[in-house]
Design an enzyme around this catalytic site. Structure first.
Site, PDB file in Angstrom:
ATOM      1  N   LYS A  63      -7.111  -2.472 -12.957  1.00 14.22           N
ATOM      2  CA  LYS A  63      -7.462  -2.407 -11.529  1.00 14.22           C
ATOM      3  C   LYS A  63      -6.935  -1.109 -10.910  1.00 14.22           C
ATOM      4  CE  LYS A  63      -7.787  -7.415 -11.087  1.00 14.22           C
ATOM      5  NZ  LYS A  63      -7.354  -8.687 -10.516  1.00 14.22           N
ATOM      6  N   GLN A  90      -2.223 -11.526  -8.685  1.00 10.46           N
ATOM      7  CA  GLN A  90      -2.822 -11.719 -10.010  1.00 10.46           C
ATOM      8  C   GLN A  90      -2.548 -13.142 -10.505  1.00 10.46           C
ATOM      9  OE1 GLN A  90      -4.840  -9.484 -11.475  1.00 10.46           O
ATOM     10  NE2 GLN A  90      -5.265 -11.030 -13.028  1.00 10.46           N
ATOM     11  N   ASP A 147      -9.525 -10.585  -2.776  1.00 13.22           N
ATOM     12  CA  ASP A 147     -10.093 -11.406  -3.849  1.00 13.22           C
ATOM     13  C   ASP A 147     -10.997 -12.519  -3.340  1.00 13.22           C
ATOM     14  OD1 ASP A 147      -9.651 -10.917  -6.501  1.00 13.22           O
ATOM     15  OD2 ASP A 147      -7.669 -11.852  -6.556  1.00 13.22           O
TER      16      ASP A 147
END
Ligand SMILES: Nc1nc2c(c(=O)[nH]1)N[C@@H](CN(C=O)c1ccc(C(=O)N[C@@H](CCC(=O)O)C(=O)O)cc1)CN2
Length: 294
Positions: A53, A97, A120
């Site tokens: 990322k 994450q 997200d």
């Protein structure tokens, strides 16, 4: 027949090229998009994904910040890091994450994210907007893997409207939100969401025009489960150590023989994974563009 490969690496690279232009335009208006990641512990997969990322961000011109906590971090430590990210002026968007190490309540942590910084699309407010089908001004980020799957199908002109979709797996990051996305107005698919207690899984999969496998069971989906010509997306991944070489390798949920029956097949790796990362960048850019309009 050999299936057409849904090439996630090439498609993600096309998307990144498009985003680069939009990022340059934002920068010319003084807006610098940014992404922070919060990683807890040292799960090898998560470390790879987070590193990827940050590489992607550097490639397209997004600023990025990495917060890594040790596996010994307590839930109070994680809450404090989330609080800092919510209050940081520099951080406009971030992700936690997943999975978090055992002992942390993931849903409780996701709920603490400031929804306006949720890159997200996994905060309950943003998932709720997906349920409500809210578009337009209040458009919120979509979870990255479901968005990546739909984008991959679109870019290969695989029909979605009116198609029967079977999703195998009901997890938070893929199965559940994907069912909502595919049934949205405009996509209009008919979705069956299957899981470990589904009776006659093979029979369900056989009816599908589009199959999405997201369970993490190596080679679960067999060639004789697939309707000839169906599109198959292999999302679940298992890290296995080769007993001969001792090297680690990735195995998807879909048996390689499926390639001789399916019309389209996303490989794993190099299919949906790179699309997940591209959609995260896209969420960050969209949020920055919206900040300019606000
Ligand atoms: N906060 C989140 N956590 C997780 C998400 C998510 O969308 N948000 N999804 C997955 C992991 N994931 C992103 O975080 C992810 C998975 C796979 C890939 C990828 O590019 N995979 C490569 C192979 C990389 C390797 O060698 O291991 C590929 O498929 O070609 C990127 C991101 C769960 N957690």
């Amino acid at each position: 027949m050999t299936a057409i490969t849904l090439d996630g690496v090439k498609t993600a690279s096309d998307i990144k090229a498009e985003l680069r232009d939009r990022i340059a335009a934002l920068r010319s208006h003084g807006v610098v998009p940014g992404l922070a990641t919060l990683l807890v512990g040292n799960d090898p997969g998560s470390e790879t994904y987070v590193a990827g990322k940050h590489r992607d961000c550097a490639e397209v011109g997004i600023e990025s910040l990495r917060i890594d906590l040790p596996g010994s971090a307590t839930s109070a430590d994680v809450r404090a890091a989330i609080n800092d990210l919510n209050h940081s002026r520099e951080v406009t968007g971030y992700i936690i994450q997943l999975p978090l190490p055992v002992g942390h309540n993931e849903n409780a942590m996701l709920e603490l994210i400031d929804p306006s910084k949720d890159a997200d699309g996994l905060h309950p407010t943003n998932l709720g907007r997906l349920v409500l089908g809210i578009e337009g001004e209040l458009r919120s980020p979509l979870p990255c893997t479901p968005a990546g799957i739909v984008e991959l199908l679109r870019r290969y002109d695989v029909p979605i409207v009116g198609q029967k979709v079977v999703v195998v797996g009901r997890g938070l990051t893929v199965g559940r939100p994907l069912g909502l996305l595919f049934t949205r107005k405009g996509l209009d698919a008919t979705v069956t969401l299957t899981h470990s207690r589904t009776v006659d899984l093979a029979g369900e999969v056989r009816r599908a025009d589009i199959v999405v496998a997201a369970v993490g069971v190596p080679h679960l989906i067999q060639a004789d489960w697939i309707k000839p010509g169906a599109a198959v997306l292999d999302v679940g991944v298992t890290r296995v150590t080769d007993p001969v070489t001792g090297k680690g390798r990735l195995t998807g949920d879909v048996h390689p023989d499926v390639a001789s029956v399916a019309g389209h097949l996303s490989p794993n790796p190099r299919g949906v994974g790179p699309m997940t990362r591209a959609m995260l960048l896209s969420n960050v850019v969209k949020a920055a563009e919206q900040s300019l309009l606000a």
